[in-house]
Motif scaffolding. Structure first.
Motif, PDB file in Angstrom:
ATOM      1  N   VAL A  89     -49.251  24.551   5.789  1.00  0.00           N
ATOM      2  CA  VAL A  89     -48.014  23.693   5.271  1.00  0.00           C
ATOM      3  C   VAL A  89     -48.175  23.529   3.799  1.00  0.00           C
ATOM      4  N   ARG A  90     -47.357  23.274   3.299  1.00  0.00           N
ATOM      5  CA  ARG A  90     -47.702  23.039   1.806  1.00  0.00           C
ATOM      6  C   ARG A  90     -46.433  21.687   1.368  1.00  0.00           C
ATOM      7  N   LYS A  91     -46.975  20.791   0.816  1.00  0.00           N
ATOM      8  CA  LYS A  91     -46.423  19.691   0.480  1.00  0.00           C
ATOM      9  C   LYS A  91     -46.283  19.798  -1.068  1.00  0.00           C
ATOM     10  N   ARG A  92     -44.972  19.466  -1.578  1.00  0.00           N
ATOM     11  CA  ARG A  92     -44.700  19.527  -2.956  1.00  0.00           C
ATOM     12  C   ARG A  92     -44.775  18.061  -3.495  1.00  0.00           C
ATOM     13  N   PRO A  93     -44.620  17.882  -4.886  1.00  0.00           N
ATOM     14  CA  PRO A  93     -44.914  16.628  -5.615  1.00  0.00           C
ATOM     15  C   PRO A  93     -43.546  15.993  -5.501  1.00  0.00           C
ATOM     16  N   LEU A  94     -43.409  14.517  -5.507  1.00  0.00           N
ATOM     17  CA  LEU A  94     -42.333  13.960  -5.751  1.00  0.00           C
ATOM     18  C   LEU A  94     -41.409  14.195  -6.816  1.00  0.00           C
ATOM     19  N   GLY A 176     -38.566  25.202   6.143  1.00  0.00           N
ATOM     20  CA  GLY A 176     -38.641  23.765   5.877  1.00  0.00           C
ATOM     21  C   GLY A 176     -37.294  23.366   5.461  1.00  0.00           C
ATOM     22  N   GLN A 177     -37.071  22.141   5.279  1.00  0.00           N
ATOM     23  CA  GLN A 177     -35.937  21.206   4.924  1.00  0.00           C
ATOM     24  C   GLN A 177     -35.573  21.758   3.474  1.00  0.00           C
ATOM     25  N   THR A 178     -34.023  21.765   3.290  1.00  0.00           N
ATOM     26  CA  THR A 178     -33.552  21.900   2.015  1.00  0.00           C
ATOM     27  C   THR A 178     -34.395  21.360   1.027  1.00  0.00           C
ATOM     28  N   GLY A 179     -34.716  21.858  -0.311  1.00  0.00           N
ATOM     29  CA  GLY A 179     -35.428  21.200  -1.241  1.00  0.00           C
ATOM     30  C   GLY A 179     -36.906  20.787  -1.108  1.00  0.00           C
ATOM     31  N   SER A 180     -37.428  21.424   0.006  1.00  0.00           N
ATOM     32  CA  SER A 180     -38.605  21.048  -0.127  1.00  0.00           C
ATOM     33  C   SER A 180     -39.920  22.260  -0.434  1.00  0.00           C
ATOM     34  N   GLY A 181     -39.244  23.280  -1.004  1.00  0.00           N
ATOM     35  CA  GLY A 181     -40.006  24.140  -1.985  1.00  0.00           C
ATOM     36  C   GLY A 181     -40.153  25.479  -1.261  1.00  0.00           C
ATOM     37  N   LYS A 182     -39.389  26.032  -0.528  1.00  0.00           N
ATOM     38  CA  LYS A 182     -39.472  27.358   0.321  1.00  0.00           C
ATOM     39  C   LYS A 182     -39.159  28.539  -0.915  1.00  0.00           C
ATOM     40  N   THR A 183     -38.155  28.210  -1.604  1.00  0.00           N
ATOM     41  CA  THR A 183     -37.995  29.317  -2.398  1.00  0.00           C
ATOM     42  C   THR A 183     -39.041  29.171  -3.692  1.00  0.00           C
ATOM     43  N   TYR A 184     -39.164  28.007  -4.072  1.00  0.00           N
ATOM     44  CA  TYR A 184     -40.186  27.821  -5.264  1.00  0.00           C
ATOM     45  C   TYR A 184     -41.640  28.695  -4.621  1.00  0.00           C
ATOM     46  N   THR A 185     -41.895  28.518  -3.440  1.00  0.00           N
ATOM     47  CA  THR A 185     -43.059  29.223  -3.030  1.00  0.00           C
ATOM     48  C   THR A 185     -42.888  30.431  -2.840  1.00  0.00           C
ATOM     49  N   ALA A 299     -30.087  17.362  -1.652  1.00  0.00           N
ATOM     50  CA  ALA A 299     -31.344  17.416  -1.908  1.00  0.00           C
ATOM     51  C   ALA A 299     -31.837  18.317  -2.897  1.00  0.00           C
ATOM     52  N   ASN A 300     -30.856  19.427  -2.955  1.00  0.00           N
ATOM     53  CA  ASN A 300     -31.358  20.349  -3.901  1.00  0.00           C
ATOM     54  C   ASN A 300     -29.997  21.180  -4.672  1.00  0.00           C
ATOM     55  N   ASP A 301     -29.842  21.033  -5.839  1.00  0.00           N
ATOM     56  CA  ASP A 301     -28.889  21.603  -6.585  1.00  0.00           C
ATOM     57  C   ASP A 301     -28.548  23.169  -6.272  1.00  0.00           C
ATOM     58  N   VAL A 302     -29.416  23.979  -6.052  1.00  0.00           N
ATOM     59  CA  VAL A 302     -29.295  25.107  -5.425  1.00  0.00           C
ATOM     60  C   VAL A 302     -29.578  25.600  -4.077  1.00  0.00           C
ATOM     61  N   SER A 303     -29.162  24.910  -3.405  1.00  0.00           N
ATOM     62  CA  SER A 303     -29.662  25.005  -1.975  1.00  0.00           C
ATOM     63  C   SER A 303     -29.063  26.439  -1.296  1.00  0.00           C
ATOM     64  N   SER A 304     -30.259  27.200  -0.597  1.00  0.00           N
ATOM     65  CA  SER A 304     -30.010  28.401  -0.216  1.00  0.00           C
ATOM     66  C   SER A 304     -29.315  28.263   1.229  1.00  0.00           C
ATOM     67  N   ARG A 305     -28.475  28.858   1.616  1.00  0.00           N
ATOM     68  CA  ARG A 305     -27.481  28.683   2.982  1.00  0.00           C
ATOM     69  C   ARG A 305     -27.941  29.984   3.707  1.00  0.00           C
ATOM     70  N   ALA A 332     -33.103  29.857   5.660  1.00  0.00           N
ATOM     71  CA  ALA A 332     -32.264  28.773   5.201  1.00  0.00           C
ATOM     72  C   ALA A 332     -32.670  27.374   5.590  1.00  0.00           C
ATOM     73  N   GLY A 333     -32.354  26.373   4.922  1.00  0.00           N
ATOM     74  CA  GLY A 333     -32.896  24.931   5.260  1.00  0.00           C
ATOM     75  C   GLY A 333     -32.707  24.663   6.836  1.00  0.00           C
ATOM     76  N   SER A 334     -33.845  24.165   7.322  1.00  0.00           N
ATOM     77  CA  SER A 334     -34.112  23.925   8.604  1.00  0.00           C
ATOM     78  C   SER A 334     -32.996  22.819   9.084  1.00  0.00           C
TER      79      SER A 334
HETATM   80  N1  LIG Z   1     -45.222  22.921  -4.963  1.00  0.00           N
HETATM   81  C1  LIG Z   1     -44.184  22.484  -5.837  1.00  0.00           C
HETATM   82  N2  LIG Z   1     -44.784  22.250  -7.184  1.00  0.00           N
HETATM   83  C2  LIG Z   1     -43.627  21.760  -8.011  1.00  0.00           C
HETATM   84  N3  LIG Z   1     -42.173  21.608  -7.941  1.00  0.00           N
HETATM   85  C3  LIG Z   1     -41.807  22.172  -6.742  1.00  0.00           C
HETATM   86  C4  LIG Z   1     -42.794  22.599  -5.563  1.00  0.00           C
HETATM   87  N4  LIG Z   1     -41.991  23.142  -4.760  1.00  0.00           N
HETATM   88  C5  LIG Z   1     -40.692  22.991  -5.028  1.00  0.00           C
HETATM   89  N5  LIG Z   1     -40.823  22.335  -6.184  1.00  0.00           N
HETATM   90  C6  LIG Z   1     -39.190  21.889  -6.967  1.00  0.00           C
HETATM   91  O1  LIG Z   1     -38.466  21.516  -5.910  1.00  0.00           O
HETATM   92  C7  LIG Z   1     -37.074  21.939  -6.132  1.00  0.00           C
HETATM   93  C8  LIG Z   1     -36.680  22.422  -4.721  1.00  0.00           C
HETATM   94  O2  LIG Z   1     -37.356  23.629  -4.573  1.00  0.00           O
HETATM   95  P1  LIG Z   1     -36.810  24.879  -3.748  1.00  0.00           P
HETATM   96  O3  LIG Z   1     -35.480  25.284  -4.333  1.00  0.00           O
HETATM   97  O4  LIG Z   1     -37.861  25.960  -3.492  1.00  0.00           O
HETATM   98  O5  LIG Z   1     -36.462  24.321  -2.262  1.00  0.00           O
HETATM   99  P2  LIG Z   1     -35.946  25.142  -0.931  1.00  0.00           P
HETATM  100  O6  LIG Z   1     -36.862  24.736   0.312  1.00  0.00           O
HETATM  101  O7  LIG Z   1     -35.953  26.598  -1.314  1.00  0.00           O
HETATM  102  O8  LIG Z   1     -34.399  24.482  -0.984  1.00  0.00           O
HETATM  103  P3  LIG Z   1     -33.067  25.275  -0.047  1.00  0.00           P
HETATM  104  O9  LIG Z   1     -33.244  25.292   1.489  1.00  0.00           O
HETATM  105  O10 LIG Z   1     -32.038  24.218  -0.236  1.00  0.00           O
HETATM  106  O11 LIG Z   1     -32.968  26.675  -0.883  1.00  0.00           O
HETATM  107  C9  LIG Z   1     -37.002  22.878  -6.997  1.00  0.00           C
HETATM  108  O12 LIG Z   1     -36.571  22.430  -8.383  1.00  0.00           O
HETATM  109  C10 LIG Z   1     -38.493  23.260  -7.408  1.00  0.00           C
HETATM  110  O13 LIG Z   1     -38.747  23.731  -8.721  1.00  0.00           O
END
Ligand SMILES: Nc1ncnc2c1ncn2[C@@H]1O[C@H](COP(=O)(O)OP(=O)(O)OP(=O)(O)O)[C@@H](O)[C@H]1O
Length: 590
Positions: A89-94, A176-185, A299-305, A332-334
């Motif tokens: 699991v990976r937690k992102r910052p607030l 993970g949930q929308t905006g939780s950082g899947k795409t970032y990771t 939760a996310n300006d560019v949420s992946s569907r 896609a967001g769970s």
């Molecule tokens: N580990 C991290 N450190 C810093 N910022 C992060 C991290 N993970 C995510 N973020 C930021 O949080 C926001 C949401 O992340 P991301 O788009 O990756 O979410 P997602 O899970 O892919 O969402 P979706 O399912 O809606 O596409 C982005 O602005 C991203 O830069």
């Protein structure tokens, strides 16, 4: 000595004085607490964690008490070198949005444990306490862990594995949930390019460099392994969205997934593009991500569907045979599976499909241990496409579940943790994770700890376990779209959900057939139109045969009538399916 007796009046006066002194003391204490609270709140804001000061205090206290349990990621790191699956699991910052909402940080990752602290109020409406739900994984990465570290523990062993050749397969999922950082990771380049310094920290970039570095050393894996001398590296990127598979590197062309007689899954029409260096590799990945279907959510300006799949294929330079394949899957967001009752048909059907595929994925990964006779990979397009990852003995998998830290996401975060937990519990062998899952750990897998760490009011702590998460199988309900979370999922409801999911699949298939027919008719019509043009020109010339003209024109008109009738029939059938879906969804929402 003569004892002076105190008169009744004096006694009353003394009691009143004592009460007044007590009240004064209470007021003084309350004022001191108020000042301390305000100061604490100020400190929290300065530390960019501006939520409920009491809950933040409870979380902080819990962290202080448990900080000694955190281990280094180098200790017992996952086990991908020997095991088939690694779940992290990976937690992102607030983030800013959460801070504005005064969401507090309610997740703690102390490797290998992730804990969600659920904020609770007692029935008196004043006393606050926390429920702690802890889960152990191969790795729990906190918000400070760099992406390089995540990469080193998850994707890196898989890059080495596939570069080892012999048709090796590996898959990395981000769930993970929308905006939780899947795409970032997993590699959303379009966001990363904006932040230059983030480029080097991105796993895909590291992966690109790593792949070519690995390939350029032809001594690493011997003759059977992949090197730039004997293998090519190519990339294909596609998405699964709303029942369609679309090529993200080739004009979003629609693709078909087929299973041939030998059980090989083929994605017909998918283009693979060769990359000979990291730069080319990254340019393609960037293109693929730019073409992905997204839309804005809260939760996310560019949420992946969609589920986006990036395949990196290593082929033998001489005969094109597959030597290794790495799939990077950004799911896609769970929580999107919750929209099955939406008024918008697209949201509804999209949601039902995400639901079906995530449930199928869970079941398929759970079957990876090889002991299962039945791997239900045909249940969704996603799992069918990834079939070899579940059935091949030569395959390894890493799942990275991403977590939003905000307290308002706690329910979704718990669902994510339960999903990831469920995946692992079945597939680990006896020796798996010995290091990471010590039997005597104070926090056992999926454990819920309800003890209040501090009762911020002076009321006694709650004694009765009231955690509804323990009482029913929440995960499947959430994924299956039971978003009222009442825990009373009946057989009837399960049947209705299955019926809805089936109707949506039929709708997609019907839509696919209609669109294919329509497209073929347009092409044939264009050819007939050209022929008609020629026919008309020739009949207007000096030397013409009217009988031949009439005969051919009659054939063309018959063919066109036949095409229109076929199209009408298909269209009616599709409209029937639309109606069925509409009626079913109305029935569900009542
Ligand atoms: N580990 C991290 N450190 C810093 N910022 C992060 C991290 N993970 C995510 N973020 C930021 O949080 C926001 C949401 O992340 P991301 O788009 O990756 O979410 P997602 O899970 O892919 O969402 P979706 O399912 O809606 O596409 C982005 O602005 C991203 O830069």
């Amino acid at each position: 000595m003569v004892r002076k007796s105190i008169s009744a009046t004096d006694q009353t006066r003394l009691r009143i004085e004592k009460m007044e002194a007590d009240r004064e003391e209470r007021r003084r204490r309350q004022e001191a607490m108020r000042i301390e609270r305000a100061a604490e709140e100020k400190r929290n804001v300065a530390q960019v964690n501006p939520g409920d000061v009491d809950f933040i205090g409870l979380v902080r206290q819990w962290r202080e008490e448990h900080s000694g349990l955190a281990r280094s990621h180098t200790e017992g790191s996952g086990g991908l070198s020997e095991d088939k699956i690694c779940v992290c699991v990976r937690k992102r910052p607030l983030n800013e949005k959460e801070r504005k909402k005064r969401d507090h940080d309610a997740v703690t990752c102390l490797h290998p444990t992730a804990t969600v602290h659920s904020a609770k109020l007692r029935v008196d409406g004043i006393s606050k306490y926390l429920d702690h739900h802890s889960f152990r994984f191969d790795h729990a990465f906190d918000e400070e862990t760099t992406t390089e570290e995540v990469y080193r523990c998850t994707a890196k062993p898989l890059v080495d594995w596939v570069c080892g050749g012999r048709g090796a397969r590996a898959t990395v999922f981000a769930y993970g949930q929308t905006g939780s950082g899947k795409t970032y990771t997993m590699g959303r380049i379009q966001q990363m390019v904006a932040a230059d310094n983030a480029l080097s920290a991105h796993p895909i970039f590291t992966c690109a460099d790593d792949i070519f570095e690995t390939l350029s050393d032809n001594t690493l894996f011997g003759d059977e392994g992949c090197s730039l001398e004997n293998a090519t590296c190519s990339i294909a990127i596609f998405e699964i969205y709303g029942g369609r598979i679309q090529d993200l590197l080739n004009n979003r062309n629609r693709l078909k997934v087929l299973e041939d007689g030998k059980g090989e899954v083929i994605i017909s029409g998918l283009e693979e593009f060769e990359a000979t260096n990291p730069k080319q590799f990254l340019a393609m990945i960037e293109k693929g991500h730019t073409n992905r279907t997204t839309h804005a959510t809260e939760a996310n300006d560019v949420s992946s569907r969609s589920h986006a799949i990036c395949q990196i294929l290593f082929r033998d330079k001489n005969n094109g045979k597959l030597k290794g394949k790495l799939s990077l899957v950004d799911l896609a967001g769970s929580e999107r599976g919750n929209d099955t009752k939406s008024h918008n048909r697209q949201r509804r059907t999209e949601s039902a499909e995400i639901n079906t595929s995530l449930l199928a994925l869970k079941e398929c990964i759970r079957a990876i241990d090889g002991k299962s006779q039945h791997v239900p990979y045909r249940q969704s397009k996603l799992t069918l496409i990834l079939k070899d990852c579940f059935v091949s003995r030569n395959a390894k998998t890493a799942m990275i579940a991403t977590l939003s830290p905000g307290s308002s996401s706690s329910d979704h975060t718990l669902n994510t943790l339960r999903y990831a937990d469920r995946i692992k519990e079945n597939v680990v062998g006896d020796d798996f994770g010995k290091e990471t899952c010590p039997k005597k750990s104070p926090m056992n897998r999926g454990q819920t700890n309800k003890s209040p760490l501090k009762n911020v009011s002076n009321n006694p702590p709650p004694t009765k376990a009231n955690d509804r998460f323990d009482e029913y199988d929440e995960l499947d309900q959430i994924l299956d779209g039971d978003d009222d979370n009442d825990g009373n999922d009946t057989d009837d409801e399960a049947y209705r959900r299955e019926e809805f999911s089936e109707t949506v699949q039929n709708l997609y298939e019907e839509q696919e057939r209609l669109l294919n027919l329509h497209m073929n008719i347009i092409h044939e019509n264009a050819e007939l139109l050209m022929e008609e043009n020629k026919l008309l020109s020739s009949v207007q010339g000096d030397d013409y045969d009217v009988d031949e003209y009439a005969m051919r024109l009659s054939e063309i008109v018959d063919r066109k009538t036949e095409m229109v009738e076929n199209l009408r029939e298909r269209l009616l059938s599709f409209q029937g399916q639309l109606k069925k879906e509409e009626e079913l969804s109305k029935k569900h929402s009542h």
